[in-house]
Design an enzyme around this catalytic site. Structure first.
Site, PDB file in Angstrom:
ATOM      1  N   SER A 113       0.836  -1.190   0.000  1.00 51.78           N
ATOM      2  CA  SER A 113       0.000   0.000   0.000  1.00 51.78           C
ATOM      3  C   SER A 113       0.870   1.238   0.000  1.00 51.78           C
ATOM      4  O   SER A 113       1.891   1.280   0.667  1.00 51.78           O
ATOM      5  CB  SER A 113      -0.910   0.037   1.236  1.00 51.78           C
ATOM      6  N   ARG A 315      -2.299  -4.897  -6.111  1.00 47.95           N
ATOM      7  CA  ARG A 315      -3.255  -5.539  -5.202  1.00 47.95           C
ATOM      8  C   ARG A 315      -4.631  -4.931  -5.420  1.00 47.95           C
ATOM      9  O   ARG A 315      -4.752  -3.731  -5.664  1.00 47.95           O
ATOM     10  CB  ARG A 315      -2.816  -5.329  -3.744  1.00 47.95           C
ATOM     11  N   THR A 351      -6.608   1.034   6.734  1.00 42.64           N
ATOM     12  CA  THR A 351      -5.784   0.407   7.773  1.00 42.64           C
ATOM     13  C   THR A 351      -6.345   0.676   9.161  1.00 42.64           C
ATOM     14  O   THR A 351      -6.419  -0.228  10.003  1.00 42.64           O
ATOM     15  CB  THR A 351      -4.335   0.910   7.677  1.00 42.64           C
ATOM     16  N   CYS A 512      -4.875  -8.551 -15.927  1.00 45.07           N
ATOM     17  CA  CYS A 512      -3.858  -9.070 -15.003  1.00 45.07           C
ATOM     18  C   CYS A 512      -2.629  -8.170 -15.036  1.00 45.07           C
ATOM     19  O   CYS A 512      -2.069  -7.905 -16.100  1.00 45.07           O
ATOM     20  CB  CYS A 512      -3.455 -10.488 -15.393  1.00 45.07           C
ATOM     21  N   CYS A 537       2.310 -14.726 -10.627  1.00 39.57           N
ATOM     22  CA  CYS A 537       1.171 -14.180  -9.885  1.00 39.57           C
ATOM     23  C   CYS A 537       1.621 -13.389  -8.663  1.00 39.57           C
ATOM     24  O   CYS A 537       2.385 -13.891  -7.830  1.00 39.57           O
ATOM     25  CB  CYS A 537       0.235 -15.302  -9.460  1.00 39.57           C
ATOM     26  N   CYS A 540      -2.829 -10.500  -6.489  1.00 40.55           N
ATOM     27  CA  CYS A 540      -3.658  -9.294  -6.422  1.00 40.55           C
ATOM     28  C   CYS A 540      -5.139  -9.624  -6.400  1.00 40.55           C
ATOM     29  O   CYS A 540      -5.945  -8.804  -5.970  1.00 40.55           O
ATOM     30  CB  CYS A 540      -3.327  -8.351  -7.581  1.00 40.55           C
ATOM     31  N   CYS A 543      -7.952 -11.190 -11.244  1.00 40.64           N
ATOM     32  CA  CYS A 543      -8.526 -12.140 -12.191  1.00 40.64           C
ATOM     33  C   CYS A 543      -9.795 -12.769 -11.633  1.00 40.64           C
ATOM     34  O   CYS A 543     -10.801 -12.928 -12.336  1.00 40.64           O
ATOM     35  CB  CYS A 543      -7.508 -13.212 -12.564  1.00 40.64           C
TER      36      CYS A 543
END
Length: 568
Positions: A113, A315, A351, A512, A537, A540, A543
């Protein structure tokens, strides 16, 4: 609507076949070949091992261990819950075993983040966080809010009281902050198990949650057992807290098992590059390439010029807000953090709300766990008090006040209509309007057929501000054991070509952000097939969210695999 989730990472990228142009429009051979569909998915969640002769005689018994509380996910919510549980145990002089499993190889390694942290929940949880060395070192000194035109920007004043005001907040590397939370948890006696991916929810005979099982290891790519095959282990608990983060693999199962989304709107998402809402309709859109193009805007480029690209990642994040919060409790378990989705969308912050939800969950289950007689109608403890205390907390008040800002942008006047709505109904009335706007439905249902859309021509990357996809993924630290079944599973291997490619021109090769999906010619030269480069991969979940056929089901790979974000 566009909102953020930042990117970064570091390591080797493996690609079985890199097409010369990953995003090239496939205008030829879109139809299915007469040849049978090549098998893509070999994972046991799709192809049962009970019917596979290669698994005959393999020992399948799992070792089981007991804890008072099991927590799935070592993010801000899970760690805050763990810390609060041990604090309560110390205050009441109770013995309490708290076990936390995290699929990343280290606590914080999958945390990503560009966080502007509001420290309210942290101060409640650990009042002396400054003395304890929390890595909050950069206070916000200025806010800039702008509308970007093609070449210019229109400054927008940030009025006092608007959620975009960041006075008192801190710019942090969230992975470092999460790692620090892990250290605080360990000091209190929480058992942390990084590198253990929770792969399965376990149930008692009465249907209540019993705990989780970690994934098996030592399975070949073709789905057969290796000589080193080992069964995962079971962790049983009086109650299990699920804090997997956005679009959690186990949470998806729980939604269906307990019908938790019966009375809420579908969740809607964005992908954190910089920042593309996943409710877009043009299948030719590439979030990654939009990000590269955005960096060339003169206002943005002025900040980036002369810099060096050091890492990359991606993400998904929840944008549904108040309307999309599911039922949070069920016999034997609770949902916390970004798993159910407590992000304050206009603040672009989740958060602090995730941490508070974990703390409230701990306070709700602690008296039940430590009571001399278990007060529960089911074997797995049910703690509906958690939902009630959350609704009476500042988290609920905060999310309710901003509930209409995100969906207000889906109107005839678009961006400007949403801004006008926000100005009137939030800044003046503080979100007290007596109605709640709805979202537009599942992000997966928003794509239009390719024939109804215009292909997007993206500029080539210049290697200074913008970059190609695969060299970016190489900076993500992503690594998976190559010889294991792909964890990007397909419910039906024929759907990608017969539906996604033929109707939507294969959008998975564009949405993606890691080059996992690509369409390549069949060896016979007749038609195309989908190739999944699972090693790339970055976890995230885009997909699983955006697939228009909802045919992709993301499951956990072997524990420890995935990105290695260095304090991102």
């Amino acid at each position: 609507m566009v909102l953020p989730l930042q990117l970064i990472m570091t390591a080797t990228v493996q690609v079985e076949h890199a097409a010369p142009q990953l995003y090239a429009t496939l205008n030829t051979r879109r139809t299915c070949s007469s040849v049978s569909t090549p098998r893509i998915t070999t994972h046991y969640t799709v192809h049962s091992r009970d019917k596979d002769s290669r698994w005959e005689g393999v020992e399948m018994e799992r070792f089981a261990d007991e804890a008072d509380v099991v927590i799935v996910g070592g993010g801000p919510a899970g760690l805050s819950a763990a810390i609060r549980l041990k604090q309560l145990a110390n205050e009441h002089e109770k013995e309490l075993r708290v076990c936390l499993v995290e699929k990343a190889s280290q606590i914080g390694a999958h945390t990503l983040s560009g966080a502007c942290l509001e420290p309210s929940a942290l101060t409640e949880l650990i009042p002396d966080w400054k003395e304890r060395g929390a890595p909050l070192n950069t206070p916000v000194t200025e806010d800039v809010f702008s509308i970007l035109t093609e070449k210019h920007r229109i400054p927008v004043p940030i009025l006092p009281g608007l959620p975009m005001v960041n006075h008192g907040n801190y710019i942090v590397r969230l992975g470092n902050f999460v790692r620090w939370l892990g250290e605080q948890a360990e000091e209190l006696g929480v058992e942390l198990y990084p590198g253990y991916a929770a792969a399965e929810v376990l149930f008692h005979e009465d249907g209540s949650v019993k705990g989780i099982a970690t994934n098996d290891v030592g399975i070949s790519k073709d789905g057969s057992p290796k000589d080193v095959f080992e069964r995962g282990m079971e962790l049983h608990a009086k109650v299990t807290l699920f804090g997997e983060g956005c679009h959690g693999h186990l949470a998806k199962q729980l939604y269906k098992q307990f019908n938790l989304r019966e009375n809420c709107e579908p969740q809607t998402y964005a992908i954190g590059l910089k920042e593309v809402g996943l409710d877009y309709s043009n299948p030719y859109l590439s979030p990654f390439r939009e990000f590269q193009r955005w960096k060339h805007h003169p206002f943005v480029a002025a900040t980036l010029e002369g810099g060096t690209r050091i890492a990359y990642g991606a993400r998904a994040l929840n944008e549904g807000g108040f309307q999309s919060i599911p039922k949070l409790t069920f016999p034997g378990g609770l949902l916390i953090g970004c798993s159910p989705g407590f992000m304050n969308v206009p603040k672009i912050k989740g958060t602090h709300t995730a941490m508070k939800s974990g703390m409230l969950a701990a306070e709700a289950v602690f008296p039940k766990i430590t009571a001399e007689s278990l007060d529960s109608e089911t074997t797995g403890l049910h703690a509906p008090e958690y939902a009630e205390t959350l609704k009476n907390s500042w988290v609920w008040k905060e999310l309710h006040a901003v509930r209409n800002i995100r969906p207000s942008f889906h109107n005839y006047f678009g961006l400007y209509g949403g801004m006008a709505y926000t100005g009137v109904f939030y800044w003046i009335f503080r979100g007290k309007e007596p109605w709640t706007l709805k979202h537009c439905g599942l992000d997966a249902n928003q794509l239009k057929p390719a024939k109804d859309c215009t292909p997007i021509e993206y500029p080539k990357p210049d290697g200074k501000l913008s970059f190609d996809l695969l060299s970016s993924v190489a900076l993500s630290g992503t690594n998976h054991e190559g010889d294991q079944p792909p964890h990007l599973t397909l419910k039906d291997d024929s759907v990608p070509v017969s539906r996604n490619l033929s109707i939507y021109d294969g959008p998975e090769q564009r949405f993606c952000p890691a080059g996992v999906y690509e369409y390549v010619p069949l060896e016979t030269g007749e038609g195309m097939r989908l190739q999944i480069n699972a090693q790339n991969c970055v976890h995230c979940k885009t997909c699983d969210i955006k697939d228009p056929s909802q045919n992709i089901n993301w499951v956990v790979p072997e524990g420890g695999g995935g990105p290695a974000y260095n304090g991102m």
